[in-house]
Design an enzyme around this catalytic site. Structure first.
Site, PDB file in Angstrom:
ATOM      1  N   HIS A  45      -1.218   0.702  -9.790  1.00 41.41           N
ATOM      2  CA  HIS A  45      -1.780  -0.132  -8.869  1.00 41.41           C
ATOM      3  C   HIS A  45      -2.506  -1.345  -9.801  1.00 41.41           C
ATOM      4  O   HIS A  45      -3.777  -1.789  -9.845  1.00 41.41           O
ATOM      5  CB  HIS A  45      -3.119   0.293  -8.207  1.00 41.41           C
ATOM      6  CG  HIS A  45      -3.426  -0.384  -6.770  1.00 41.41           C
ATOM      7  ND1 HIS A  45      -3.872   0.147  -5.749  1.00 41.41           N
ATOM      8  CD2 HIS A  45      -3.420  -2.049  -6.586  1.00 41.41           C
ATOM      9  CE1 HIS A  45      -4.174  -0.593  -5.018  1.00 41.41           C
ATOM     10  NE2 HIS A  45      -3.908  -1.778  -5.141  1.00 41.41           N
ATOM     11  N   GLU A 102      -3.386   7.709  -3.922  1.00 40.77           N
ATOM     12  CA  GLU A 102      -3.851   7.350  -5.256  1.00 40.77           C
ATOM     13  C   GLU A 102      -5.088   7.913  -5.464  1.00 40.77           C
ATOM     14  O   GLU A 102      -5.869   8.245  -4.546  1.00 40.77           O
ATOM     15  CB  GLU A 102      -4.010   5.910  -5.065  1.00 40.77           C
ATOM     16  CG  GLU A 102      -2.750   5.169  -5.342  1.00 40.77           C
ATOM     17  CD  GLU A 102      -3.233   3.694  -5.191  1.00 40.77           C
ATOM     18  OE1 GLU A 102      -4.011   2.867  -5.669  1.00 40.77           O
ATOM     19  OE2 GLU A 102      -2.130   2.963  -4.869  1.00 40.77           O
ATOM     20  N   ARG A 145       0.953  -1.198   0.052  1.00 38.29           N
ATOM     21  CA  ARG A 145       0.112   0.151  -0.134  1.00 38.29           C
ATOM     22  C   ARG A 145       0.784   1.252   0.062  1.00 38.29           C
ATOM     23  O   ARG A 145       1.910   1.225   0.994  1.00 38.29           O
ATOM     24  CB  ARG A 145      -0.868   0.013   1.087  1.00 38.29           C
ATOM     25  CG  ARG A 145      -1.990  -0.953   1.092  1.00 38.29           C
ATOM     26  CD  ARG A 145      -2.967  -0.503   0.012  1.00 38.29           C
ATOM     27  NE  ARG A 145      -4.227  -1.110  -0.099  1.00 38.29           N
ATOM     28  CZ  ARG A 145      -4.406  -2.219  -0.914  1.00 38.29           C
ATOM     29  NH1 ARG A 145      -3.427  -2.437  -1.736  1.00 38.29           N
ATOM     30  NH2 ARG A 145      -5.460  -3.009  -1.211  1.00 38.29           N
TER      31      ARG A 145
HETATM   32  C1  8YV Z   1      -6.785  -4.794  -6.195  1.00 35.45           C
HETATM   33  C2  8YV Z   1      -5.229  -5.203  -4.054  1.00 35.45           C
HETATM   34  O1  8YV Z   1      -6.524  -4.590  -7.534  1.00 35.45           O
HETATM   35  O2  8YV Z   1      -6.304  -7.016  -3.459  1.00 35.45           O
HETATM   36  C3  8YV Z   1      -5.602  -5.680  -3.006  1.00 35.45           C
HETATM   37  O3  8YV Z   1      -5.610  -5.545  -1.789  1.00 35.45           O
HETATM   38  O4  8YV Z   1      -4.670  -4.007  -3.811  1.00 35.45           O
HETATM   39  C4  8YV Z   1      -5.328  -5.232  -5.562  1.00 35.45           C
HETATM   40  O5  8YV Z   1      -5.166  -6.524  -5.841  1.00 35.45           O
HETATM   41  C5  8YV Z   1      -7.623  -3.868  -5.526  1.00 35.45           C
HETATM   42  O6  8YV Z   1      -7.447  -3.532  -4.217  1.00 35.45           O
HETATM   43  C6  8YV Z   1      -8.909  -3.951  -6.106  1.00 35.45           C
HETATM   44  O7  8YV Z   1      -9.899  -3.590  -5.285  1.00 35.45           O
END
Ligand code: 8YV
Length: 328
Positions: free
Chosen positions: A285, A267, A238
């Site tokens: 991302h 973001e 993150r």
């Molecule tokens: C996703 C991610 O693309 O799963 C997670 O925590 O960061 C990513 O794999 C994103 O969160 C989709 O909502």
């Protein structure tokens, strides 16, 4: 009456059709990020929501969505959801662990290798017409083979990243807040070290921790200063785990060699100075964005959501206390 479900963004495969068999389904057909006021409008009469990282699910929204029983998140990270508020409101929060592990680990390696061998910079150069003659000094990068990889957070994805390092004959160090079973340590051939030692000796550092108050700005001016000048940092966890302004200072000042970044502090905003740096590989991302995994994430989110709406225990949820209290 069939339960009402709202799907906040595009989902993959036959997910919507499957949901429609058991629920009245509405989908955000604009597929843009919905501001909170609009999201509240759509969720105020919904029993279930299929959400994504772009949906901020906070106490205000949960209070307004009085019928909501389940927030089924597409994704494993849930830092955009106030889970404590959901628990207080009796709303089950589910996520999609496991299905994106290998894809995300593949991508951490993609960023590591791209940053080490300057692939993106070299691509830009080749396209620009500047490749007029071969030059021994062109895009000299860093070896990966035989180097030291430091993994911060040896959970599912961190372990998958470690497994891939075997082919590169790397020494693998890790730091994890909780002890890792000896069996896993042996199997992966990894060595536990303090965070400080990992930062000091690693040639590559890959972050795989969730965003928590204690991991916010884990990499900052002080911790960048501990790293080797040739170190390459990869972040697929993150954004706020890294102090982005400190990262710019470290990359500009030669405190580290390069970075591969999938996630950002604010973001979709990216620190403007970062965008100007050739030694940063920057992508929006997409670490889990493979065709196969997007379908698996959609299916798992829908399975979780339907389970709750049918009164069954969902396969993956993050606040089991809500379920336990329902049953009493
Ligand atoms: C996703 C991610 O693309 O799963 C997670 O925590 O960061 C990513 O794999 C994103 O969160 C989709 O909502």
């Amino acid at each position: 009456m069939a339960p009402r479900v709202y799907v906040t963004r595009h989902v993959f495969g036959d997910t919507v059709e499957r949901l429609k068999r058991d629920a009245e389904v509405r989908v955000n057909s604009s597929d843009r990020v919905l501001p909170k006021s609009e999201l509240i409008g759509h969720l105020k009469d919904a029993d279930g929501a299929l959400t994504m990282v772009t949906d901020v699910i906070d106490a205000e929204l949960l209070a307004a969505a009085a019928k909501l029983k389940v927030v089924a998140n597409f994704g494993v990270g849930i830092n955009h959801i106030d889970v404590a508020a959901a628990t207080r409101a009796g709303v089950i929060v589910t996520n999609t662990p496991g299905v994106l592990t290998e894809t995300t680990a593949d991508f951490a390696w993609t960023l590591l290798m791209a940053a080490a061998r300057r692939v993106v910079e070299a691509d830009r150069f080749a396209r620009s017409g500047k490749f007029t003659a071969w030059d021994p000094k062109l895009f000299v990068g860093h070896d990966i083979y035989g180097k030291t990889l430091g993994i911060v957070g040896l959970g599912r994805i961190g372990q998958a990243v470690a497994r891939r390092a075997a082919g590169f004959n790397m020494r693998i160090l890790f730091h994890n807040p909780r002890p890792i079973p000896e069996r896993v340590i042996k199997e992966l051939g990894v060595t536990p070290v303090s965070l400080e030692e990992l930062l000091r000796v690693s040639d590559f550092i890959s972050l795989h921790v969730p965003l928590l108050p204690e991991t916010k700005h884990l990499l900052n001016d002080r911790t960048f200063a501990l790293m080797k000048p040739a170190c390459i940092v990869v972040n697929t966890s993150r954004g706020p785990v890294v102090d982005e302004k400190a990262l710019v200072r470290a990359l500009k000042g030669g405190k580290i060699a390069a970075a591969g970044l999938d996630v950002f502090e604010r973001e979709p905003e990216i620190e403007p100075e970062l965008l100007e740096l050739d030694n940063a590989v920057i992508v929006p991302h997409i670490a889990s964005a493979s065709h196969e995994t997007r379908i698996r994430m959609s299916t798992m989110a829908a399975d979780n959501l339907l389970a709750v709406l049918k009164g069954n225990r969902p396969p993956h949820f993050v606040n089991p206390e809500v379920w336990d209290n329902r049953r009493r």
